[in-house]
Design a protein around this motif. Structure first.
Motif, short mmCIF file in Angstrom:
data_model
loop_
_atom_site.label_atom_id
_atom_site.label_comp_id
_atom_site.label_asym_id
_atom_site.label_seq_id
_atom_site.Cartn_x
_atom_site.Cartn_y
_atom_site.Cartn_z
N GLN A 98 77.64 19.55 81.54
CA GLN A 98 77.85 18.62 80.44
C GLN A 98 78.74 19.22 79.36
O GLN A 98 79.70 18.62 78.92
CB GLN A 98 76.49 18.24 79.85
N ARG A 99 78.37 20.45 78.95
CA ARG A 99 79.19 21.11 77.94
C ARG A 99 80.17 22.02 78.63
O ARG A 99 79.78 22.79 79.50
CB ARG A 99 78.32 21.91 76.99
N ALA A 100 81.46 21.90 78.27
CA ALA A 100 82.46 22.79 78.85
C ALA A 100 82.03 24.22 78.58
O ALA A 100 81.67 24.56 77.47
CB ALA A 100 83.82 22.52 78.24
N ASN A 101 82.02 25.04 79.63
CA ASN A 101 81.58 26.42 79.44
C ASN A 101 82.55 27.42 80.05
O ASN A 101 82.23 28.12 80.99
CB ASN A 101 80.17 26.62 80.02
N PRO A 102 83.79 27.45 79.50
CA PRO A 102 84.74 28.44 80.02
C PRO A 102 84.27 29.85 79.69
O PRO A 102 83.60 30.06 78.69
CB PRO A 102 86.03 28.11 79.27
N PHE A 103 84.62 30.80 80.56
CA PHE A 103 84.29 32.19 80.27
C PHE A 103 85.19 32.68 79.15
O PHE A 103 86.28 32.15 78.94
CB PHE A 103 84.50 33.07 81.51
N PHE A 104 84.77 33.75 78.45
CA PHE A 104 85.57 34.32 77.37
C PHE A 104 86.70 35.13 77.97
O PHE A 104 86.84 36.32 77.74
CB PHE A 104 84.70 35.23 76.48
N LYS A 105 87.50 34.48 78.81
CA LYS A 105 88.60 35.16 79.48
C LYS A 105 89.83 34.26 79.39
O LYS A 105 89.76 33.17 78.86
CB LYS A 105 88.25 35.37 80.97
N SER A 106 90.94 34.72 79.98
CA SER A 106 92.15 33.91 79.93
C SER A 106 92.00 32.69 80.85
O SER A 106 91.09 32.63 81.68
CB SER A 106 93.34 34.73 80.38
N ILE A 107 92.90 31.73 80.66
CA ILE A 107 92.89 30.52 81.49
C ILE A 107 93.00 30.92 82.96
O ILE A 107 92.22 30.48 83.81
CB ILE A 107 94.06 29.60 81.08
N TYR A 108 93.94 31.82 83.24
CA TYR A 108 94.15 32.28 84.61
C TYR A 108 92.88 32.90 85.19
O TYR A 108 92.45 32.55 86.29
CB TYR A 108 95.29 33.30 84.63
N GLU A 109 92.27 33.80 84.40
CA GLU A 109 91.08 34.50 84.91
C GLU A 109 89.91 33.55 85.14
O GLU A 109 89.10 33.76 86.03
CB GLU A 109 90.66 35.60 83.93
N ASN A 110 89.82 32.50 84.32
CA ASN A 110 88.77 31.52 84.53
C ASN A 110 88.90 30.87 85.90
O ASN A 110 87.92 30.70 86.62
CB ASN A 110 88.83 30.43 83.44
N ILE A 111 90.13 30.50 86.26
CA ILE A 111 90.33 29.83 87.54
C ILE A 111 90.17 30.81 88.69
O ILE A 111 89.60 30.49 89.73
CB ILE A 111 91.75 29.21 87.61
#
Lengths: 257, 315
Positions: A98-111
């Motif tokens: 429900q809540r966006a929860n990206p890691f505290f990393k770069s966009i690239y590293e998240n993917i």
């Protein structure tokens, strides 16, 4: 292990009940979910729809007091059987929260997070996968020049699409979306909805939503839950125009819930 | 009150206007009293800190400006003989000793403390929170002389027997300090790890990462600034610790050749020599200069902590 009767059923639940301690949150639910379709779970808060969704990739295993009975069969395999490797299961059945929860990393590293863990080390292969995943999530054009920026620099709607891209990068078969747009503004919500409709070409999507219009707009089948029970499940058009159950009728016409 | 506005003329409105322009006397005095007391407290603190700094600086700097010792010689020379003829004020061995024991303590205590923090938050939270955390907080309260005494009676003889050396050594100092700063590192790191949103753990697990992959790549990665803060706080404590270290490191001003050699630190140098000197002599001033160095180092530690704190906010 049960043999599938219909060719295009990918998830089959049989008498599934979920208990939190003594409390039964989901009651004897049996349903079939078709391949490459969008199935919407609707119902008032606390009706068990999210709980059922979380059982489909065994996220409920994280809750110590939680117990699941009955069988959940994905592509012919009971996912709760001991031989199933939970990490592989979650790779096949992806989830967006429900809540966006990206890691505290770069966009690239998240993917690249999940592919790396599942053994992809080749730099070029990763680059390619990151690009395809972002393209599929309709985010590539907005972030292609700043893949190294922190994922937290994105807007709320972009973060949620990033989370979808992150799940897509695992190359799953099924995507579970738990109210993915409920914290977003109307424009971001629209983008997510368009995305879901595109994604069903490749993935089977199960979406929990509080927004009835959203369910009507994007889903093929709708399942209505009340107090842990599955009241009715049918073609979305039918549910929203001529439901068979009075309670469904009452809910979709806004008389409670 | 001359703020009357044109056009606000009716009787009722002027009542309201008058009310808006009147002060409640009691509220006003209360407010002013509270403000004055708070400001006085703050001012007192600032005055104390500034005067301590001024006092140490004036004493410490007189080594260079009154007694004519060169700053670079003071910092780099390795001979410490303030009572010799000519007197030599090389404090490099003390500086080196302070940094070595602090680094050794951090190298030993950081992995242990962060590991314990992971155990208490991620692996066994029930036991960790009910039993381990109170025990560790208890460890913070043990006076340093007790740690020193334990080191003196257990550790020093142990090292002496194992390696056939004196026993009083850099290694003993590092180990005692590691034990002392372990609770600080553990409890600050625990707080940092607990502050990592549960959402991130769920996201990672839902992406098919194992528990270990989640802890290492998501939880620890997100808590990194907090864990670094924990280590720096521990190091600041280790750097300033005098008593426990002095009891086990041997206090020689010779440069150490190995972990098993005795050394001195800035703090132990000051505490051991302070009693033997007379106020105002170059010897006494040199000790103040060492105190000034300690003060500067603690400023450096505070600056590092501030920097880490700011980094945490941005992320």
């Amino acid at each position: 292990m049960s043999v599938l009767t219909m060719q295009d059923t990918i998830i089959k639940t049989n008498n599934v009940s979920v208990y939190y301690g003594e409390k039964q949150a989901v009651k004897n639910i049996s349903m079939d979910i078709e391949r490459n379709s969008v199935t919407a779970f609707i119902g008032p808060s606390g009706c068990g729809k999210s709980t059922l969704l979380r059982s489909l990739n065994r996220m409920n295993d994280l809750v110590p007091s939680c117990r699941v009975t009955g069988s959940i069969v994905v592509d012919g395999i009971d996912i709760n059987s001991e031989q199933v490797n939970i990490e592989s299961l979650r790779q096949i059945v992806g989830m967006v929260f429900q809540r966006a929860n990206p890691f505290f990393k770069s966009i690239y590293e998240n993917i690249a997070f999940a592919p790396r863990f599942h053994g992809m080390t080749d730099r070029r292969e990763l680059d390619e996968l990151v690009e395809t995943s972002l393209r599929k999530a309709a985010l590539w054009d907005e972030v292609k020049d700043r893949l190294r920026d922190s994922a937290l620099s994105l807007s709320g709607g972009q973060q949620q699409r990033l989370c979808i891209a992150r799940a897509i990068a695992m190359q799953p078969t099924i995507l579970l979306l738990d109210e993915p747009a409920s914290a977003l503004d109307p424009i971001s919500t629209m983008k997510i909805e368009e995305l879901v409709m595109q994604l069903k070409e490749e993935y089977t999507i199960v979406i929990v939503t509080h927004n009835l219009h959203q369910a009507a707009r994007i889903s093929d089948k709708t399942a209505f839950f009340l107090l842990g029970e599955l009241i009715e499940m049918d073609e979305t058009g039918k549910i929203f125009t001529s439901p068979e159950n009075d309670k469904t009728e009452a809910y979709i016409s806004g008389r409670f819930g | 009150m001359n703020h009357r506005i044109e056009g606000v003329g009716t009787n009722r409105q002027s009542l309201i206007a008058r009310k808006m322009l009147t002060y409640n006397k009691r509220q006003f005095t209360e407010n002013m009293t509270g403000r004055t007391i708070a400001m006085l407290c703050a001012a007192l603190l600032v005055i104390v800190v500034l005067s301590i700094t001024y006092f140490i600086a004036s004493k410490g700097l007189s080594t260079f400006f009154v007694d004519g010792v060169s700053i670079s010689e003071f910092l780099t020379q390795v001979k410490w003989d303030p009572e010799g003829e000519p007197a030599l004020y090389g404090v490099f061995p003390f500086i080196l000793g302070s940094f070595l024991v602090t680094a050794l303590a951090a190298v030993i205590a950081a992995p242990l403390g962060i590991g314990a923090a992971i155990f208490m938050t991620e692996i066994f939270p029930g036991f960790g929170k009910k039993v381990l955390k109170p025990v560790i907080e208890l460890l913070v309260g043990i006076p340093s002389v007790v740690y020193g005494y334990v080191g003196l009676t257990l550790l020093v003889p142990f090292i002496r027997e194992q390696f056939d050396v004196l026993g009083f050594s850099l290694l003993a100092g590092g180990l005692v300090l590691a034990l002392m700063i372990l609770p600080t590192i553990t409890s600050v790191a625990t707080d940092a790890i607990e502050a990592v949103p549960q959402d991130l753990r769920n996201a990672s697990l839902a992406l098919g990462a194992t528990r270990w992959q989640t802890i290492w790549n998501v939880v620890l990665h997100s808590a990194l600034p907090g864990c670094l803060t924990a280590v720096v706080l521990g190091m600041a404590r280790a750097f300033g610790e005098a008593l426990a270290v002095q009891m086990v490191i041997g206090n020689t001003t010779k440069l150490p050749g190995s972990l098993l050699d005795p050394i001195s630190t800035l703090t132990s140098g000051i505490t051991l020599n302070m009693g033997n000197t007379i106020q105002g002599t170059p010897y006494n001033n040199a000790l103040w200069s060492m105190a000034l160095l300690l003060l500067l180092m603690s400023f450096v530690f505070i600056m590092i902590l501030r920097f880490l704190g700011r980094k945490r906010l941005v992320k």
